[in-house]
Design an enzyme around this catalytic site. Structure first.
Site, PDB file in Angstrom:
ATOM      1  N   CYS A 129       0.824  -1.215   0.000  1.00 45.51           N
ATOM      2  CA  CYS A 129       0.000   0.000   0.000  1.00 45.51           C
ATOM      3  C   CYS A 129       0.861   1.271   0.000  1.00 45.51           C
ATOM      4  O   CYS A 129       2.044   1.224  -0.400  1.00 45.51           O
ATOM      5  CB  CYS A 129      -0.982   0.000   1.168  1.00 45.51           C
ATOM      6  SG  CYS A 129      -2.345   1.154   0.912  1.00 45.51           S
ATOM      7  N   ASP A 198      -3.450   1.744   9.998  1.00 45.12           N
ATOM      8  CA  ASP A 198      -4.652   2.571  10.064  1.00 45.12           C
ATOM      9  C   ASP A 198      -5.171   2.605  11.483  1.00 45.12           C
ATOM     10  O   ASP A 198      -5.572   3.651  11.971  1.00 45.12           O
ATOM     11  CB  ASP A 198      -5.696   2.047   9.074  1.00 45.12           C
ATOM     12  CG  ASP A 198      -5.273   2.396   7.657  1.00 45.12           C
ATOM     13  OD1 ASP A 198      -5.451   3.548   7.263  1.00 45.12           O
ATOM     14  OD2 ASP A 198      -4.677   1.536   6.987  1.00 45.12           O
TER      15      ASP A 198
HETATM   16  C1  RUB Z   1      -3.612   3.453   3.326  1.00 40.21           C
HETATM   17  C2  RUB Z   1      -2.919   2.520   4.250  1.00 40.21           C
HETATM   18  C3  RUB Z   1      -1.668   3.028   4.907  1.00 40.21           C
HETATM   19  C4  RUB Z   1      -2.011   3.555   6.296  1.00 40.21           C
HETATM   20  C5  RUB Z   1      -0.837   4.289   6.914  1.00 40.21           C
HETATM   21  O1  RUB Z   1      -4.899   2.992   2.963  1.00 40.21           O
HETATM   22  O2  RUB Z   1      -3.348   1.426   4.533  1.00 40.21           O
HETATM   23  O3  RUB Z   1      -0.747   1.995   5.049  1.00 40.21           O
HETATM   24  O4  RUB Z   1      -3.108   4.440   6.214  1.00 40.21           O
HETATM   25  O5  RUB Z   1      -0.526   5.442   6.178  1.00 40.21           O
HETATM   26  P1  RUB Z   1      -5.842   3.930   2.070  1.00 40.21           P
HETATM   27  P2  RUB Z   1       0.333   6.627   6.857  1.00 40.21           P
HETATM   28  O6  RUB Z   1      -5.106   4.200   0.786  1.00 40.21           O
HETATM   29  O7  RUB Z   1      -7.104   3.135   1.889  1.00 40.21           O
HETATM   30  O8  RUB Z   1      -6.080   5.206   2.853  1.00 40.21           O
HETATM   31  O9  RUB Z   1       1.599   6.010   7.324  1.00 40.21           O
HETATM   32  O10 RUB Z   1       0.518   7.611   5.731  1.00 40.21           O
HETATM   33  O11 RUB Z   1      -0.485   7.173   7.975  1.00 40.21           O
END
Ligand code: RUB
Length: 300
Positions: A129, A198
């Site tokens: 991701c 998340d």
């Molecule tokens: C994004 C996702 C990321 C986390 C952490 O999912 O799973 O790994 O949100 O991101 P989506 P960060 O694209 O559905 O939002 O480290 O930037 O907080």
């Protein structure tokens, strides 16, 4: 709700703004804009306007405690200042917005520093991701002169992993993009897995992009450490009382366009899955690299 809040809600829902920390940041900005644009002097009306905006923002991505935690932080400050006028409260919200931005930056810097220590010369690392925090870790290690490479899953259905691959490539980090179903074949060649977060639960489980739990299983079967970079603001307090983190189901159209026009075809599109704490070597937090079992003690 003002136009800015509506625009930010729509951008969060459509994933033009994605990733837990970007979403939380944008939501705090939206709430501050609702506060500034409020007209009138009634405290009750002002607070109701903030509540309506906060509810809409929180509902835009239900699996995001960081978003809810920061919105609640602002609302609780406003609520606690019983004697303040609306214009004083507006100033307070603007200063909270600034301090939240600063705090978020500080936490990210700390996580990135801790995370970069886990990257070894000549290593190969796996990610899934698009996590701005994990990208920060790789960028920091690279800027520190470490020579390593990264393998990233494309992350169906919305291909956030392609965004990761492009950002790492632009930074000069050797990166290989693979389809999600190639994860098993590639993890065995890696030295560690790094993903974002998340939500983190009271038992130390991780909620992250769909596919993460399977990757953690593969990593464990090859005895490769699995790390999640997570600010403590991603802790979901309700899980202390056994409330499960809701897993967002997204539109079938993201998986297959025209799906709705086909008879007898059901499409499920969960955005996240749950990786159990015993598959996680450690969380990389702003307070250090900690075992999943310690998360509840640290997240106050
Ligand atoms: C994004 C996702 C990321 C986390 C952490 O999912 O799973 O790994 O949100 O991101 P989506 P960060 O694209 O559905 O939002 O480290 O930037 O907080």
């Amino acid at each position: 709700m003002n136009k800015t809040v509506r625009r930010i809600v729509s951008n969060i829902k459509s994933l033009r703004i994605q990733g837990a920390r970007n979403i939380a940041k944008a939501a705090v900005d939206a709430l501050a804009s609702e506060s500034s644009s409020f007209e009138g002097s009634s405290r009750n009306a002002y607070f109701s306007a903030l509540l309506v905006a906060a509810d809409e923002l929180a509902a835009a991505r239900p699996t995001e405690p960081m978003l809810r935690n920061y919105l609640n932080y602002v609302l609780s400050y406003v609520q606690r200042n019983h004697d303040a006028s609306v214009s004083e409260l507006k100033r307070l919200v603007l200063s909270l917005q600034k301090s939240i931005h600063k705090d978020m930056e500080k936490s990210k810097l700390a996580i990135v520093e801790y995370g970069a220590t886990l990257i070894k010369e000549g290593g190969t690392y796996f990610t899934h991701c698009h996590s701005s925090t994990v990208i920060g870790i790789f960028a920091k290690a690279f800027d520190n002169g470490k020579d390593f490479s990264v393998i990233a899953c494309e992350t169906r259905p919305l291909y956030q992993g392609v965004r990761t691959a492009k950002e790492l490539a632009l930074h000069g980090i050797p990166i290989t993009l693979i389809v999600d179903s190639a994860a098993y074949s590639y993890i065995r060649r890696c030295d560690a897995v790094f993903v974002g977060a998340d939500a983190v639960t009271a038992s130390g489980d991780l909620i992250n992009k769909i596919g993460t739990a399977g990757i953690a299983h593969f990593a464990r079967s090859f005895e490769i450490p699995f790390y999640s970079a997570a600010e403590l603001y991603k802790f979901d307090y309700l899980t202390k009382w056994g409330v499960p983190v809701p897993i967002e189901q997204r539109s079938p159209d993201e998986v297959l366009r025209m799906a709705r026009k086909m008879r007898n075809l059901k499409i499920a599109n969960p955005a996240f899955d749950i990786t159990l704490a015993d598959h996680i070597a450690a969380y990389i937090t702003e307070k250090g690299i900690i075992p999943p079992q310690s998360i509840m003690m640290l997240a106050k």
